[in-house]
Design an enzyme around this catalytic site. Structure first.
Site, PDB file in Angstrom:
ATOM      1  CB  CYS A 179       0.992   0.418  -9.964  1.00  0.00           C
ATOM      2  SG  CYS A 179       1.568   1.730  -8.914  1.00  0.00           S
ATOM      3  CD  GLN A 211      -1.968   9.669  -5.497  1.00  0.00           C
ATOM      4  OE1 GLN A 211      -2.175  10.812  -5.890  1.00  0.00           O
ATOM      5  NE2 GLN A 211      -1.053   8.895  -6.049  1.00  0.00           N
TER       6      GLN A 211
HETATM    7  C1  PLP Z   1       2.333   6.058  -4.766  1.00  0.00           C
HETATM    8  C2  PLP Z   1       1.417   5.380  -3.828  1.00  0.00           C
HETATM    9  C3  PLP Z   1       1.880   4.405  -2.927  1.00  0.00           C
HETATM   10  C4  PLP Z   1       3.305   3.921  -2.930  1.00  0.00           C
HETATM   11  O1  PLP Z   1       4.207   4.897  -2.525  1.00  0.00           O
HETATM   12  P1  PLP Z   1       5.759   4.671  -2.888  1.00  0.00           P
HETATM   13  O2  PLP Z   1       6.483   5.719  -2.128  1.00  0.00           O
HETATM   14  O3  PLP Z   1       5.870   4.859  -4.366  1.00  0.00           O
HETATM   15  O4  PLP Z   1       6.115   3.297  -2.458  1.00  0.00           O
HETATM   16  C5  PLP Z   1       0.982   3.860  -2.038  1.00  0.00           C
HETATM   17  N1  PLP Z   1      -0.309   4.234  -2.025  1.00  0.00           N
HETATM   18  C6  PLP Z   1      -0.799   5.160  -2.868  1.00  0.00           C
HETATM   19  C7  PLP Z   1      -2.228   5.555  -2.776  1.00  0.00           C
HETATM   20  C8  PLP Z   1       0.046   5.766  -3.793  1.00  0.00           C
HETATM   21  O5  PLP Z   1      -0.446   6.677  -4.635  1.00  0.00           O
END
Ligand code: PLP
Length: 378
Positions: free
Chosen positions: A326, A180
């Site tokens: 999620c 993020q």
């Molecule tokens: C979106 C996200 C992930 C996963 O990333 P992907 O590329 O969608 O697998 C992992 N950690 C955080 C904090 C996220 O926001």
């Protein structure tokens, strides 16, 4: 084009047009396999190494410390499993927090089944871990600390430099899930003492399906996938060339334009929060006002069903999220919101708006009007 007000940049972002244009030739003209020795392959190998260098430069790392993966989740898996498998002869204890993304939490659960011990640190009512609790949790058999850089639901930015110092003083490796944070806040892995860091292109105006893991030089970790020699044997499989080019281009623009975009996004965020507070004094803003991601607004509406509110917003083409994307569809309240002390009811009445560089004041005014109508009716 359909009418859409996109306020869910924490879930994913639109690929920047300049990024897309840079990627396109790699689907058609430049289709060579980077491992092939003829010019069509060599040229792509060179492009990947340039991309690797661009990514490294933007986070204060060296070119050889960057490994490309398929997403943020894979980077998290590779960091955690790769590190603990390589270091399990030293111990089997890992420290993380209760508010991590499922990519970390479920990896930890899988590791628990394999005999590893995990400590899940508490957070306070704003989502910060307690540094004393961290220090007291370290044992002789602790091999890894993994704490997220910034939380995906409430936007709280953890005290990363202080965590890194504690890890280093105790001879423990430190990984951070910065999915993020990358592209939204400046990060210098060397200055901050970070050993491993995960990122994902689609969270900063790059394409989906490509991520990267930074691993400090000299740290060994185990591969999770057997196959060819790609990524120094640590991540086999023919490279996602277009994706890698896109990731590098996206990180370059994100940091080049960071100051301009953040200034705009933060003022829009504060404007939005002020307007919401005027609607109803009992609305609660979750997380910290200062140490938070620029575009993140996480708010609890009193006595409100967040899912219903989301559906209402959807009718007007407004994209937002309830808690974490999620956990949508699940009936249990968000683990992040309950960890910061929200009741079940409060958690269900919570929405997340994540602003991006293309949002406008007009859009915010429209969203506020829709919310106002709904709140007055119910
Ligand atoms: C979106 C996200 C992930 C996963 O990333 P992907 O590329 O969608 O697998 C992992 N950690 C955080 C904090 C996220 O926001």
């Amino acid at each position: 084009m359909e009418r859409c007000i996109y306020l869910d940049h924490g879930a994913t972002t639109r690929v920047d047009d300049r990024v897309l244009n840079k990627m396109l030739p790699y689907f058609s003209m430049n289709y060579g396999n980077p491992s092939s020795m003829y010019f069509l392959g060599r040229r792509n190998k060179r492009a990947i190494e340039e991309a690797r260098n661009d990514v490294a430069c933007n986070i204060g790392a060296k070119q050889k410390e960057i490994y490309f993966t398929s997403c943020g989740s894979e980077s998290d898996n590779l960091a955690l499993k790769g590190m603990v498998y390589a270091n399990q002869y030293k111990g089997k204890h890992i420290i993380t927090s209760k508010i991590e993304h499922p990519a970390i939490l479920n990896t930890c659960k899988a590791l628990e089944k394999q005999g590893f011990n995990i400590t899940y640190l508490n957070v306070d009512n704003k989502g910060f871990i307690n540094l004393d609790e961290l220090e007291n949790s370290i044992r002789v058999d602790t091999i890894l600390i993994s704490i997220m850089y910034a939380n995906n639901e409430i936007g709280t930015i953890e005290p990363i430099e202080k965590i890194a110092k504690i890890a280093k003083a105790n001879n423990v490796y430190f990984h951070t899930d910065a999915v993020q944070a990358i592209g939204n806040v400046t990060i210098d892995v060397k200055r901050m003492g970070i050993d491993l860091l995960s990122m994902s292109a689609h969270k900063f105006y790059g394409p989906k399906g490509v991520g990267a893991l930074y691993v400090r030089e000299g740290i060994d970790f185990e591969r999770l996938q057997d196959g060819g020699h790609q990524e120094k044997g640590k991540r086999s499989g023919t490279e996602n060339v277009a994706g890698i080019i896109g990731l590098a281009e996206a990180i370059k623009y994100s940091y080049k334009e960071l100051e301009y975009n953040n200034k705009k996004i933060i003022s829009l965020r504060n404007y939005f929060i002020d307007k919401l507070m005027q609607l109803n004094k009992n609305i609660k803003v979750n997380g910290d006002r200062e140490k938070r991601l620029p575009g993140n607004i996480n708010i609890s509406f009193p006595n409100m069903d967040g899912q219903q509110l989301l559906l209402k917003l959807d009718e007007y083409g407004i994209c937002a999220s309830a808690g974490s994307a999620c956990s949508t569809g699940e009936s249990t309240p968000s683990h992040v919101l309950t960890s910061i002390g929200l009741s079940k009811e409060e958690a269900y009445g919570t929405l997340r708006f994540t602003l991006g560089k293309e949002n406008t004041k007009n859009e915010i005014d429209f969203v506020v009007k829709v919310l106002e109508n709904w709140l007055n009716k119910s």
